[in-house]
Write an enzyme that holds these catalytic residues in place. Structure first.
Site, short mmCIF file in Angstrom:
data_model
loop_
_atom_site.label_atom_id
_atom_site.label_comp_id
_atom_site.label_asym_id
_atom_site.label_seq_id
_atom_site.Cartn_x
_atom_site.Cartn_y
_atom_site.Cartn_z
N ASN A 222 117.30 26.94 39.94
CA ASN A 222 118.19 28.09 40.08
C ASN A 222 118.85 28.07 41.44
O ASN A 222 118.61 27.18 42.25
CB ASN A 222 117.43 29.40 39.82
CG ASN A 222 116.28 29.57 40.79
OD1 ASN A 222 116.48 29.64 42.00
ND2 ASN A 222 115.07 29.61 40.27
N ASP B 257 111.18 30.76 35.18
CA ASP B 257 110.38 31.47 34.19
C ASP B 257 109.93 30.56 33.05
O ASP B 257 108.99 30.88 32.34
CB ASP B 257 111.19 32.65 33.63
CG ASP B 257 111.37 33.73 34.69
OD1 ASP B 257 110.39 34.00 35.41
OD2 ASP B 257 112.49 34.27 34.82
N LYS C 40 113.03 8.60 30.54
CA LYS C 40 114.28 9.36 30.58
C LYS C 40 114.77 9.62 29.15
O LYS C 40 114.75 8.71 28.32
CB LYS C 40 115.31 8.54 31.36
CG LYS C 40 116.61 9.24 31.57
CD LYS C 40 117.58 8.37 32.34
CE LYS C 40 118.98 8.91 32.14
NZ LYS C 40 120.00 8.00 32.62
N PRO D 16 103.45 30.09 34.62
CA PRO D 16 102.52 31.16 35.02
C PRO D 16 103.24 32.17 35.90
O PRO D 16 104.02 31.78 36.76
CB PRO D 16 101.45 30.40 35.83
CG PRO D 16 102.11 29.14 36.27
CD PRO D 16 103.13 28.80 35.22
N ASP D 17 103.03 33.47 35.67
CA ASP D 17 103.62 34.49 36.55
C ASP D 17 102.65 34.68 37.72
O ASP D 17 101.63 35.35 37.61
CB ASP D 17 103.85 35.80 35.80
CG ASP D 17 104.69 36.76 36.65
OD1 ASP D 17 104.45 36.84 37.88
OD2 ASP D 17 105.58 37.42 36.09
N ILE D 18 102.98 34.04 38.83
CA ILE D 18 102.07 34.01 39.98
C ILE D 18 101.85 35.41 40.53
O ILE D 18 100.73 35.84 40.81
CB ILE D 18 102.62 33.09 41.10
CG1 ILE D 18 103.08 31.76 40.51
CG2 ILE D 18 101.59 32.87 42.18
CD1 ILE D 18 103.93 30.92 41.44
N PHE E 150 109.51 40.45 44.92
CA PHE E 150 110.95 40.57 44.97
C PHE E 150 111.49 40.65 43.55
O PHE E 150 110.87 40.12 42.62
CB PHE E 150 111.58 39.37 45.70
CG PHE E 150 111.73 39.60 47.17
CD1 PHE E 150 110.62 39.74 47.98
CD2 PHE E 150 112.99 39.70 47.75
CE1 PHE E 150 110.75 39.97 49.34
CE2 PHE E 150 113.14 39.92 49.10
CZ PHE E 150 112.02 40.06 49.91
N LYS F 159 108.52 46.69 37.62
CA LYS F 159 107.78 45.51 38.12
C LYS F 159 106.64 45.90 39.05
O LYS F 159 105.59 45.26 39.05
CB LYS F 159 108.73 44.56 38.85
CG LYS F 159 109.46 43.70 37.86
CD LYS F 159 110.32 42.65 38.47
CE LYS F 159 111.13 42.04 37.34
NZ LYS F 159 112.32 41.40 37.77
N LYS G 209 103.20 44.43 37.72
CA LYS G 209 102.60 43.31 38.48
C LYS G 209 101.64 43.79 39.58
O LYS G 209 101.25 43.01 40.44
CB LYS G 209 103.71 42.45 39.08
CG LYS G 209 104.68 41.89 38.02
CD LYS G 209 105.49 40.74 38.57
CE LYS G 209 106.55 40.30 37.56
NZ LYS G 209 107.05 38.95 37.86
O1 C5P Z 1 109.84 39.11 36.80
P1 C5P Z 1 110.64 38.50 37.89
O2 C5P Z 1 110.69 37.01 37.83
O3 C5P Z 1 111.99 39.11 38.12
O4 C5P Z 1 109.80 38.91 39.20
C1 C5P Z 1 110.19 38.51 40.43
C2 C5P Z 1 108.98 38.43 41.32
O5 C5P Z 1 107.90 37.76 40.67
C3 C5P Z 1 109.25 37.63 42.58
O6 C5P Z 1 108.48 38.16 43.61
C4 C5P Z 1 108.78 36.24 42.17
O7 C5P Z 1 108.42 35.46 43.30
C5 C5P Z 1 107.60 36.52 41.28
N1 C5P Z 1 107.40 35.54 40.20
C6 C5P Z 1 106.24 34.79 40.19
N2 C5P Z 1 105.99 33.90 39.18
C7 C5P Z 1 106.87 33.75 38.18
C8 C5P Z 1 108.05 34.51 38.15
C9 C5P Z 1 108.28 35.40 39.18
O8 C5P Z 1 105.44 34.93 41.11
N3 C5P Z 1 106.61 32.87 37.23
#
Ligand code: C5P
Length: 411
Positions: free
Chosen positions: A213, A282, A292, A308-310, A330, A344, A348
């Site tokens: 991105n 995401d 390739k 994974p959503d860290i 953020f 959020k 979160k």
């Molecule tokens: O849900 P969204 O991606 O908009 O959330 C943004 C926040 O979540 C940011 O702080 C980003 O660093 C964190 N994030 C994360 N892991 C992901 C996606 C987003 O830690 N896979």
């Protein structure tokens, strides 16, 4: 009289001559410089150079050689020098000095002074690349970083020994500017460890392609710089970006969301404040083809799995443990910015969400400016008007400290 005074510790390396330029750079910032040279440093540069440049006595040995009175006076001089100066900068910091600092040896004036010194310490290592990369040196650097000292990474380039690699002392003006900014700053983050993620992630599609991105990393790098100058030990976990890491921060470079997750989790326990600025992808390809992907005339569709959503994972873990660590996320949004930030914050388990509208002109991704809204766990909403990312970084840290105080008092 100068408003700031520092000890300049000079180690015995080829770069010792550059310490003379550092002394000048510091004096140009109005800083009084008290030079301490190791025995080895005096093999490279004469004390007279520093005495003439700084107009002050240069300390070259632990015990004076004259009368017993002089010996007695010099035997406590390291304590006096430690108390009278606000900062200790060591340049060049040789492998030997780093080892002695790390292990608390006190066998000359500089190492004894170091043990007696209680203010901020800036270390600018310079040495041969193999010596720098040696596990012993790296372990010592790690120890010194954990102690909260600022380490200015050596530059890469041609070294005096004829090899090319990391090991050069950075430009004296740069070190001088860094020292001066630490002196000029308030020190409200002394003793804190701050973990910051920044930049995009890259998720491979095959060995040569990836999804990513437009995140530039500027917001996260600005926060890292601001926090380091305010005294924090900063661990910066960064995806691939085009900007240099700020001086004095520990950089952990990662590519994918899962690498970022591993880096964050491995450093979570030691962090007082966690700021997740990174624009983590995401979605990713779970099974990356080993070869390739070939072009054909057929339509190609990608099958993507969530990464994974860290932030969510860290939030869940911290709220379970009740550790009191502060978590800041953020959110980059194109609509309903405040409502999304609040959502959020809850989802979160964050203490603060910094939300920005990335569809506005001249703010958000890639730009130098931003305009954000802070949503706090206390229910407060704080809009921060448009400003440079660097200025916003300090304001976000200000609000984070206020919030932490409010949360702790409310316990
Ligand atoms: O849900 P969204 O991606 O908009 O959330 C943004 C926040 O979540 C940011 O702080 C980003 O660093 C964190 N994030 C994360 N892991 C992901 C996606 C987003 O830690 N896979």
């Amino acid at each position: 009289m100068a408003s700031h005074s520092v000890v300049l510790g000079v180690g015995g390396g080829i770069a010792a001559y550059k310490a003379a330029e550092l002394a000048r750079a510091l004096m140009e910032h109005g800083v009084e410089v008290n030079t301490v040279m190791t025995g080895a440093a005096q093999e490279f540069v004469r004390p007279l150079t520093f005495a003439a440049l700084t107009g002050r006595k240069v300390i070259t040995e632990m015990f004076g050689t004259g009368s017993s009175d002089e010996v007695l006076a010099s035997s406590v001089e390291h304590i006096r020098v430690a108390q009278e100066n606000q900062l200790l900068v060591v340049a060049p910091a040789t492998a030997d000095l780093l080892a002695r600092f790390a292990h608390g040896l006190a066998n000359d004036f500089l190492t004894t002074l170091y043990l007696a010194f209680q203010g901020p310490v800036v270390l600018a290592p310079a040495m041969n690349t193999a010596m720098w990369n040696h596990p012993a040196t790296q372990a010592n650097i790690e120890t010194l970083r954990r102690r909260g000292h600022h380490v200015i990474e050596p530059d890469e380039g041609l070294l005096a020994c004829g090899t090319t690699g990391p090991g050069r002392l950075p430009e004296p003006q740069r070190i001088g500017y860094f020292v001066w900014r630490i002196l000029a700053q308030r020190h409200d983050l002394d003793g804190e460890t701050i973990l910051i993620t920044a930049g995009p992630t890259r998720e491979p599609l095959d060995p040569v392609r990836f999804i990513s991105n437009r995140s530039s990393g500027k917001m996260g790098y600005s926060l890292a710089e601001a926090a380091a100058l305010r005294g924090a030990r900063v661990i910066l976990v960064s995806g691939p970006v085009q900007i240099p890491a700020p001086d004095g921060v520990e950089l952990m470079q990662v590519q994918t969301a899962s690498e970022m997750r591993a880096a964050v989790m491995s450093r979570l326990a030691e962090s007082d404040i966690i700021i997740k600025t990174a624009a983590v992808a995401d979605y990713h390809v779970a099974n990356i083809p080993r070869q390739k992907v070939k072009k054909t005339a057929m339509r190609l569709s990608l099958e993507l799995d969530p990464t994974p959503d860290i932030l969510a994972e860290v939030g869940a873990e911290l709220s379970r443990s009740g550790s009191g660590q502060l978590l800041i996320g953020f959110a980059a949004e194109t609509e309903n910015v405040v409502a999304e930030a609040k959502r959020k914050l809850q989802a979160k388990h964050c203490d603060m969400v910094v939300a920005n509208n990335v569809s506005a002109d001249g703010t958000g991704f890639e730009s130098d400016e931003n305009e954000v809204v802070l949503a706090l766990r206390t229910g407060e909403i704080i809009p921060l008007p448009r400003a440079s990312k660097r200025a916003l970084a300090d304001q976000i840290l200000d609000e984070a400290l206020k919030l932490r105080l409010a949360l702790h008092q409310g316990r």
